[in-house]
Design a protein around this motif. Structure first.
Motif, PDB file in Angstrom:
ATOM      1  N   ASP A 142       0.857  -1.187   0.000  1.00 19.93           N
ATOM      2  CA  ASP A 142       0.000   0.000   0.000  1.00 19.93           C
ATOM      3  C   ASP A 142       0.897   1.242   0.000  1.00 19.93           C
ATOM      4  OD1 ASP A 142      -1.735   2.141   0.654  1.00 19.93           O
ATOM      5  OD2 ASP A 142      -3.099   0.799   1.703  1.00 19.93           O
ATOM      6  N   ALA A 263       0.624  10.150  -3.734  1.00 19.41           N
ATOM      7  CA  ALA A 263      -0.224   9.160  -4.401  1.00 19.41           C
ATOM      8  C   ALA A 263      -0.846   9.715  -5.679  1.00 19.41           C
ATOM      9  CB  ALA A 263      -1.301   8.673  -3.443  1.00 19.41           C
ATOM     10  N   THR A 264      -1.380  10.933  -5.614  1.00 23.77           N
ATOM     11  CA  THR A 264      -2.078  11.462  -6.785  1.00 23.77           C
ATOM     12  C   THR A 264      -1.110  11.828  -7.905  1.00 23.77           C
ATOM     13  OG1 THR A 264      -2.147  13.655  -5.740  1.00 23.77           O
ATOM     14  CG2 THR A 264      -4.085  12.253  -5.487  1.00 23.77           C
ATOM     15  N   LYS A 267      -0.282   8.596  -9.558  1.00 21.38           N
ATOM     16  CA  LYS A 267      -1.461   8.181 -10.331  1.00 21.38           C
ATOM     17  C   LYS A 267      -1.553   8.938 -11.649  1.00 21.38           C
ATOM     18  CE  LYS A 267      -5.331  10.024  -9.655  1.00 21.38           C
ATOM     19  NZ  LYS A 267      -6.167  11.113 -10.236  1.00 21.38           N
ATOM     20  N   PRO A 398       1.906   1.345  -9.993  1.00 21.51           N
ATOM     21  CA  PRO A 398       0.529   0.828  -9.930  1.00 21.51           C
ATOM     22  C   PRO A 398       0.373  -0.331 -10.897  1.00 21.51           C
ATOM     23  CG  PRO A 398       0.545   3.228 -10.116  1.00 21.51           C
ATOM     24  CD  PRO A 398       1.955   2.768 -10.369  1.00 21.51           C
ATOM     25  N   MET A 406      -7.763   4.304  -6.386  1.00 22.89           N
ATOM     26  CA  MET A 406      -7.394   4.954  -5.137  1.00 22.89           C
ATOM     27  C   MET A 406      -8.595   4.924  -4.201  1.00 22.89           C
ATOM     28  SD  MET A 406      -5.438   8.590  -4.835  1.00 22.89           S
ATOM     29  CE  MET A 406      -4.154   7.970  -5.931  1.00 22.89           C
ATOM     30  N   PRO A 414      -7.235  10.293   0.239  1.00 20.71           N
ATOM     31  CA  PRO A 414      -6.841   8.948  -0.196  1.00 20.71           C
ATOM     32  C   PRO A 414      -6.179   8.189   0.943  1.00 20.71           C
ATOM     33  CG  PRO A 414      -6.173  10.591  -1.810  1.00 20.71           C
ATOM     34  CD  PRO A 414      -6.631  11.351  -0.604  1.00 20.71           C
ATOM     35  N   TYR A 417      -3.578   2.878  -1.845  1.00 23.07           N
ATOM     36  CA  TYR A 417      -3.216   2.869  -3.259  1.00 23.07           C
ATOM     37  C   TYR A 417      -2.196   1.757  -3.454  1.00 23.07           C
ATOM     38  CZ  TYR A 417      -2.183   4.845  -7.909  1.00 23.07           C
ATOM     39  OH  TYR A 417      -2.046   5.057  -9.264  1.00 23.07           O
TER      40      TYR A 417
END
Length: 426
Positions: A142, A263-264, A267, A398, A406, A414, A417
């Motif tokens: 994660d 994370a974003t 992504k 990912p 997410m 979030p 992920y």
């Protein structure tokens, strides 16, 4: 049927239905809503306040604090922190004085040292995450729970000076605090109570930490150490309680945002394979400047603060001299849509294309105006370096087809992920 046609069909007196329609559209297709508003009704009066969507108008709101104040969320923030803070006030009495103080202790020249610190700490956290996956016999881990928030918190401990306070406490408290003042538009009392309790917990822990520092002959080279060594005139009121409130406030503005950004950004890069490949090559260069631009452009597509509310405290004509000219009465809440301004087709060239090297004014991820990010110099290296450490590991990406997967886990942020954990990754 387009949104505005459906919205206008609802009687003006039925505010509840209009709000429900607006919130549903925002949740399901925010980008589409903002695109329609920019084109058709760029200054949009709603029961929730006036939505401002065009780039120059957003900048006007954010650069006019004597008209558009933080009165929408400032009181809630002060309740959560238990004290005034630079983000909760406008004007000379608190805001400008404490902003100057913040620029002193969160110095621009810290950036190279903070980047090196981030490299060291983040690599250690990432190594542990990969080792944990191996021990579990798992091909994934994660990214948020095992890497992003622990790494961000560890940097906060070392740079800001939260020595001895558990990283999990820093993260969980700031999540509840930020939820209470920044993303609790309905004023849920349980969310507010949890946020104020978290603020009290951090205050008490920092008060004990300050007392220990005062009693020690050592003065660590961190932000808290710098604050304790700084001597200001007594009439400025920077006693240990003000130091406490500022230090906790800095953390509250950093921890959740940095975690989400990691994370974003990954992504947004992963959903663009060609861009991801370019970013990977830039990540391997000795000078990280070119790579950093990929992260900030990625975050333009998914900013951690998509909109910020303000309170109009005196009658004002917004966008005067343009066809958008709108009179905004005193007492009106105003929502400045940063995420919309960054996609304003009349200002930002080809806004839907991923392009590095855009003018700085086209990227509002760190805010704009009187209340832009006070810690922007540290943030400008911490956030991209946390992402860069991941992209330097070829097996950590990912999984194919799950780039958008997410999970917020019932929170505004979030929480999960999944990424691959070995050289067999994509």
């Amino acid at each position: 049927m387009d949104f505005l046609t459906a919205y206008d069909a609802v009687p003006e007196a039925d505010a509840a239905q209009r709000v429900a329609l607006l919130r549903r559209k925002t949740a399901m297709d925010r980008a589409g809503l903002l695109r329609e508003l920019r084109a058709v009704r760029p200054v949009f009066a709603t029961p929730l306040g006036v939505f401002v969507t065009r780039h120059p108008d957003v900048l006007e709101v954010l650069s006019t604090p004597e008209v558009f104040t933080v009165g929408v969320f400032g009181p809630a923030l002060e309740e959560v922190l238990g004290a005034p803070f630079v983000l909760s006030r406008d004007g000379a009495d608190v805001h400008w004085r404490e902003r100057g103080y913040g620029q002193l202790v969160l110095a621009p020249e810290d950036a190279p040292r903070v980047r090196a610190l981030t490299v060291s700490l983040a690599d250690g956290v990432l190594d542990a995450a990969l080792a944990g996956a191996a021990e579990r016999g798992s091909a994934t881990f994660d990214l948020i729970q095992d890497y992003a928030w622990p790494a961000a918190a560890r940097v906060a401990v070392e740079y800001l000076g939260f020595t001895g306070i558990p990283e999990e406490t820093l993260h969980s408290c700031t999540r509840r605090m930020q939820w209470a003042f920044a993303v609790n538009p309905g004023g849920d009392p349980d969310v507010h109570t949890a946020g104020t309790a978290a603020g009290k917990e951090l205050h008490d822990r920092v008060a004990a930490l300050i007392a220990d520092r005062r009693a020690s002959s050592e003065s660590p080279d961190d932000v808290l150490g710098r604050m304790l060594r700084t001597r200001l005139p007594a009439e400025f009121g920077f006693d240990d309680e003000r130091i406490n409130a500022n230090l906790v406030g800095y953390l509250t503005g950093y921890q959740q945002n940095a975690t989400q950004c990691v994370a974003t950004a990954i992504k947004e890069l992963a959903v663009r394979p060609e861009v991801l490949a370019e970013a990977e090559r830039a990540a391997a260069e000795p000078d990280p400047a070119r790579f950093d631009a990929y992260v900030w452009e990625a975050l333009r597509f998914h900013p951690f603060v998509p909109a910020t509310p303000r309170l109009c405290v005196r009658d004002h004509v917004l966008a005067a001299g343009t066809p958008r000219r709108t009179a905004i009465p005193s007492g009106t809440p105003v929502v400045a849509w940063l995420s919309s301004a960054m996609f304003d087709e009349d200002v930002v060239e080809s806004p839907t294309e991923f392009r590095t090297g855009r003018p700085p004014s086209h990227n509002l991820v760190l805010g704009y105006g009187a209340h832009d990010c006070l810690g922007r110099y540290a943030a400008s290296v911490i956030v991209p370096e946390l992402v860069r450490r991941v992209l330097l590991r070829p097996g950590v990406r990912p999984p194919p087809g799950a780039e958008q997967s997410m999970d917020h886990a019932g929170t505004p942020y979030p929480q999960h992920y999944t990424v691959t954990a070995g050289p067999e990754g994509p």
